[in-house]
Design a protein around this motif. Structure first.
Motif, PDB file in Angstrom:
ATOM      1  N   LEU A 433       0.844  -1.189   0.000  1.00 15.84           N
ATOM      2  CA  LEU A 433       0.000   0.000   0.000  1.00 15.84           C
ATOM      3  C   LEU A 433       0.882   1.242   0.000  1.00 15.84           C
ATOM      4  N   GLU A 434       0.724   2.080  -1.026  1.00 16.04           N
ATOM      5  CA  GLU A 434       1.517   3.307  -1.097  1.00 16.04           C
ATOM      6  C   GLU A 434       0.866   4.410  -0.271  1.00 16.04           C
ATOM      7  N   PHE A 490       3.481  -3.611  10.960  1.00 13.80           N
ATOM      8  CA  PHE A 490       3.720  -3.849   9.528  1.00 13.80           C
ATOM      9  C   PHE A 490       5.161  -3.465   9.218  1.00 13.80           C
ATOM     10  N   LEU A 491       5.580  -3.724   7.980  1.00 17.08           N
ATOM     11  CA  LEU A 491       6.896  -3.289   7.516  1.00 17.08           C
ATOM     12  C   LEU A 491       6.729  -2.085   6.588  1.00 17.08           C
ATOM     13  N   VAL A 492       7.818  -1.302   6.467  1.00 17.28           N
ATOM     14  CA  VAL A 492       7.831  -0.116   5.601  1.00 17.28           C
ATOM     15  C   VAL A 492       8.925  -0.295   4.557  1.00 17.28           C
ATOM     16  N   ASP A 493       8.627   0.133   3.321  1.00 13.65           N
ATOM     17  CA  ASP A 493       9.608   0.034   2.238  1.00 13.65           C
ATOM     18  C   ASP A 493       9.635   1.352   1.474  1.00 13.65           C
ATOM     19  N   GLY A 523      14.592  19.796   2.278  1.00  9.86           N
ATOM     20  CA  GLY A 523      13.658  20.593   1.498  1.00  9.86           C
ATOM     21  C   GLY A 523      12.510  19.798   0.909  1.00  9.86           C
ATOM     22  N   GLU A 524      12.440  18.496   1.172  1.00  7.86           N
ATOM     23  CA  GLU A 524      11.366  17.670   0.612  1.00  7.86           C
ATOM     24  C   GLU A 524      10.022  18.059   1.227  1.00  7.86           C
ATOM     25  N   LYS A 525       9.000  18.248   0.409  1.00  4.50           N
ATOM     26  CA  LYS A 525       7.697  18.673   0.876  1.00  4.50           C
ATOM     27  C   LYS A 525       6.685  17.531   0.966  1.00  4.50           C
ATOM     28  N   GLU A 526       7.035  16.369   0.425  1.00  8.97           N
ATOM     29  CA  GLU A 526       6.134  15.199   0.500  1.00  8.97           C
ATOM     30  C   GLU A 526       6.971  13.944   0.651  1.00  8.97           C
ATOM     31  N   ILE A 527       6.488  13.038   1.471  1.00  8.50           N
ATOM     32  CA  ILE A 527       7.177  11.774   1.675  1.00  8.50           C
ATOM     33  C   ILE A 527       6.281  10.650   1.165  1.00  8.50           C
ATOM     34  N   ALA A 528       6.895   9.699   0.444  1.00  8.34           N
ATOM     35  CA  ALA A 528       6.166   8.541  -0.075  1.00  8.34           C
ATOM     36  C   ALA A 528       6.841   7.271   0.429  1.00  8.34           C
ATOM     37  N   PHE A 529       6.022   6.342   0.865  1.00  8.69           N
ATOM     38  CA  PHE A 529       6.533   5.057   1.345  1.00  8.69           C
ATOM     39  C   PHE A 529       5.439   4.010   1.158  1.00  8.69           C
ATOM     40  N   TYR A 530       5.820   2.745   1.377  1.00  7.41           N
ATOM     41  CA  TYR A 530       4.895   1.630   1.193  1.00  7.41           C
ATOM     42  C   TYR A 530       4.745   0.851   2.497  1.00  7.41           C
ATOM     43  N   LEU A 531       3.515   0.402   2.776  1.00  4.88           N
ATOM     44  CA  LEU A 531       3.246  -0.506   3.886  1.00  4.88           C
ATOM     45  C   LEU A 531       3.086  -1.910   3.318  1.00  4.88           C
ATOM     46  N   LYS A 532       3.672  -2.910   3.969  1.00  2.00           N
ATOM     47  CA  LYS A 532       3.587  -4.289   3.479  1.00  2.00           C
ATOM     48  C   LYS A 532       3.723  -5.268   4.640  1.00  2.00           C
ATOM     49  N   GLU A 533       3.424  -6.523   4.360  1.00  2.00           N
ATOM     50  CA  GLU A 533       3.557  -7.646   5.295  1.00  2.00           C
ATOM     51  C   GLU A 533       2.983  -7.308   6.678  1.00  2.00           C
ATOM     52  N   PRO A 534       1.672  -7.111   6.762  1.00  2.00           N
ATOM     53  CA  PRO A 534       1.066  -6.801   8.064  1.00  2.00           C
ATOM     54  C   PRO A 534       1.228  -7.940   9.060  1.00  2.00           C
ATOM     55  N   ARG A 535       1.444  -7.571  10.329  1.00  2.00           N
ATOM     56  CA  ARG A 535       1.496  -8.521  11.452  1.00  2.00           C
ATOM     57  C   ARG A 535       0.148  -8.467  12.151  1.00  2.00           C
ATOM     58  N   ILE A 536      -0.513  -9.617  12.225  1.00  2.00           N
ATOM     59  CA  ILE A 536      -1.898  -9.671  12.702  1.00  2.00           C
ATOM     60  C   ILE A 536      -1.965 -10.572  13.937  1.00  2.00           C
ATOM     61  N   LEU A 537      -2.558 -10.067  15.006  1.00  2.00           N
ATOM     62  CA  LEU A 537      -2.770 -10.847  16.224  1.00  2.00           C
ATOM     63  C   LEU A 537      -4.118 -11.568  16.110  1.00  2.00           C
ATOM     64  N   ILE A 538      -4.106 -12.897  16.315  1.00  2.00           N
ATOM     65  CA  ILE A 538      -5.322 -13.702  16.207  1.00  2.00           C
ATOM     66  C   ILE A 538      -5.601 -14.342  17.562  1.00  2.00           C
TER      67      ILE A 538
END
Length: 547
Positions: A433-434, A490-493, A523-538
């Motif tokens: 997810l971006e 989750f992890l971030v990429d 000077g960066e005005k926007e940051i982009a990253f990805y969420l992946k491999e969620p850790r889920i408690l069951i």
């Protein structure tokens, strides 16, 4: 016969005919006409008799027709109707090969009294109970190499459909037989392939894994670890997995020099070199060693490991424990579509090791069975029949989340029960997810950006530029320990390899992620990253009785 020979033969025939006509006084003076057809026919037959030529009588063909010398005629078929006669003026093939008589053949048709058979001619071979062979017409010159037709069986009328010839029937039978053979071979091959592809689940102790293997080619394994003293420390052979095409061995060393290579020796004296593929450095080291080719070994053989300064063995290997179903490998429990199996292995008279195996929906994998605190103060428990807790021994050197080691109670009452209130799984197939967030030039800025990761909401509550190269982002994963499933982390990429490093902070009680620290460009005005491999408690519990 070539053209020159053929011309010579016909000149000889013509010369003999003229000689015979002169002798009989039948030649008329020029201009007085030619001899009649009957006289010519008689002269021709007498001339052929001198040469030993005897064409069989047959229905007449047109007098001016001469058959193709190279035409291939069909063979006579049994019970065929007589073929038509050949014309009387035909000159027969001097070298024609006629079929031989078959046993029990019907008598051949009579030849004219003035015909003498060819002494070298091969007569037709009659099929059993065949009709008499037809006579050739006297005026037809047959094909010198022609193969005569076989009579078609039971031909009722020339316009009737052409019957299937015996050789065609033979081909049809052969094709049908070949088809049946191919089908039989195909069925046999299918059966063999099914047997060959029959897979069994194999439990590999020491590695703590279950793998699929051929039922006829089991892996050989070391059932229990073997420890050997080495100076002030010790070396443990934790696992041996000998497969049809490769062998893997793991060693664990405590207060000893690291081992990079050694030799495996089989009972018949063959030696195989092993080198390490992974080696972990610390006061306690662990090495995984690999041999990428087959090692011939039967169930009765033993192996020894020839290390640089010592020999370990002989070690007895046995076929890996196999089963068609995971639950048959040990004691099991299932909840929420997740099956957990406990396989117990005695280490010595006082200690037992439990290896936890699992089966989950595709893409998910258990990251924690709750051996460590998984949320709050909750963790798995092992109790005896009276409810008394049996302590799980702490891991030494390396964490082993799937293995439970415990000492046998001195006075154990009833069977032991293993209970896992929660497990944590990772979904490695969840879509990435971006996320794009605005970055303030300095200081703090509130946010209220919510995205959905694998069906779970994630809200970013604030962002702060801590310096020109870093930002801190507040995260709310809407954790709910009472829910059947809840997102914990989750992890971030990042796309830029120079910006991939990051850190996070968790809630110490719930262990949910609450903060991200990410690098940014000046000077960066926007940051982009990805969420992946969620850790889920069951939420469980999974309760497994251990007998």
């Amino acid at each position: 016969m070539n053209d020159s020979s053929e011309k010579t033969m016909f000149r000889l025939l013509d010369g003999l005919e003229e000689e015979k006509l002169s002798e009989l006084g039948d030649v008329e003076a020029p201009g007085e006409g030619k001899p009649d057809a009957e006289t010519l026919l008689r002269i021709k037959r007498q001339t052929w008799a001198k040469l030993g030529i005897a064409p069989a009588p047959a229905p007449a063909q047109p007098a001016d027709e001469r058959p193709n010398l190279l035409a291939r005629q069909p063979l006579h078929e049994p019970h065929a109707a007589p073929a038509p006669a050949q014309p009387a003026d035909e000159r027969p093939n001097l070298l024609a090969r006629q079929p031989l008589h078959e046993p029990h053949a019907a008598p051949a048709s009579a030849q004219p009294a003035d015909e003498q058979p060819n002494l070298l001619a091969r007569q037709p071979m009659h099929e059993p109970h065949a009709a008499p062979a037809p006579a050739h017409p006297a005026d037809e010159r047959p094909d010198l190499l022609a193969r005569q037709p076989m009579h078609e069986p039971s031909t009722a009328h020339p316009s009737a459909p052409r019957p299937v010839r015996p050789f065609r029937r033979l081909w049809q039978v052969a094709i049908a037989a070949a088809a049946l053979l191919i089908l039989a071979v195909g069925l046999s091959f299918t059966t063999d392939v099914k047997a060959e592809l029959r897979k069994m689940l194999q439990f590999i102790p020491g590695l703590g894994i279950v793998q699929e293997g051929d039922a006829d080619k089991p892996a050989y394994v070391l059932e229990t670890p073997v420890k050997v003293a080495s100076g002030k420390g010790e070396i443990t052979v934790e696992a041996v997995m000998l497969e049809p095409n490769q062998t893997i061995i793991t060693l664990l060393g405590t207060n000893t020099p690291q081992i990079r290579e050694f030799q495996l020796k089989t009972g018949d004296g063959r030696e195989y070199p092993f080198t390490f593929s992974t080696l972990v450095n610390s006061n306690i080291w662990q090495g995984t060693y690999y041999y990428p080719n087959p090692i011939e070994l039967s169930a009765a053989e033993e192996i020894t490991l020839q290390l640089p300064d010592m020999v370990i063995g002989p070690l007895k290997l046995k076929p890996a424990k196999e089963s068609d179903a995971l639950q048959e490998l040990g004691h099991s429990a299932e909840r929420a579509g997740i099956q957990i199996v406990a396989v117990d292995t005695p280490i010595d008279e006082e200690t037992t090791k439990i290896t936890l195996l699992s089966r989950l929906p595709e893409g998910r994998q258990i990251e924690s069975f709750g051996k460590e605190t998984i949320t709050g103060n909750v963790r798995l428990e092992l109790r005896d029949g009276q409810g008394a807790e049996v302590p799980i021994l702490e891991d030494t050197g390396f964490l082993r989340p799937k293995e439970l080691l415990f000492k046998h109670p001195l006075q154990r009452i009833g069977e032991l029960t293993l209970t896992m209130p929660y497990i944590r799984v990772v979904d490695r197939q969840a879509a990435e997810l971006e996320v794009k967030l605005p970055v303030p030039a300095e200081g703090f800025a509130p946010l209220n950006e919510t995205v959905t990761l694998a069906g779970f909401p994630v809200t970013f509550t604030q962002i702060e530029r801590t310096d020109e190269n870093n930002v801190r982002i507040g995260v709310n994963v809407h954790f709910d320990a009472a829910g059947e499933e809840t997102l914990q982390s989750f992890l971030v990429d990042r796309e830029d390899p120079d910006l991939k490093s990051y850190s996070w902070r968790i809630n110490e009680s719930s262990q949910e992620i609450v903060e991200l620290n990410l690098p940014v460009l000046p000077g960066e005005k926007e940051i982009a990253f990805y969420l992946k491999e969620p850790r889920i408690l069951i939420q469980g519990p999974w309760v497994i009785p251990l007998k």
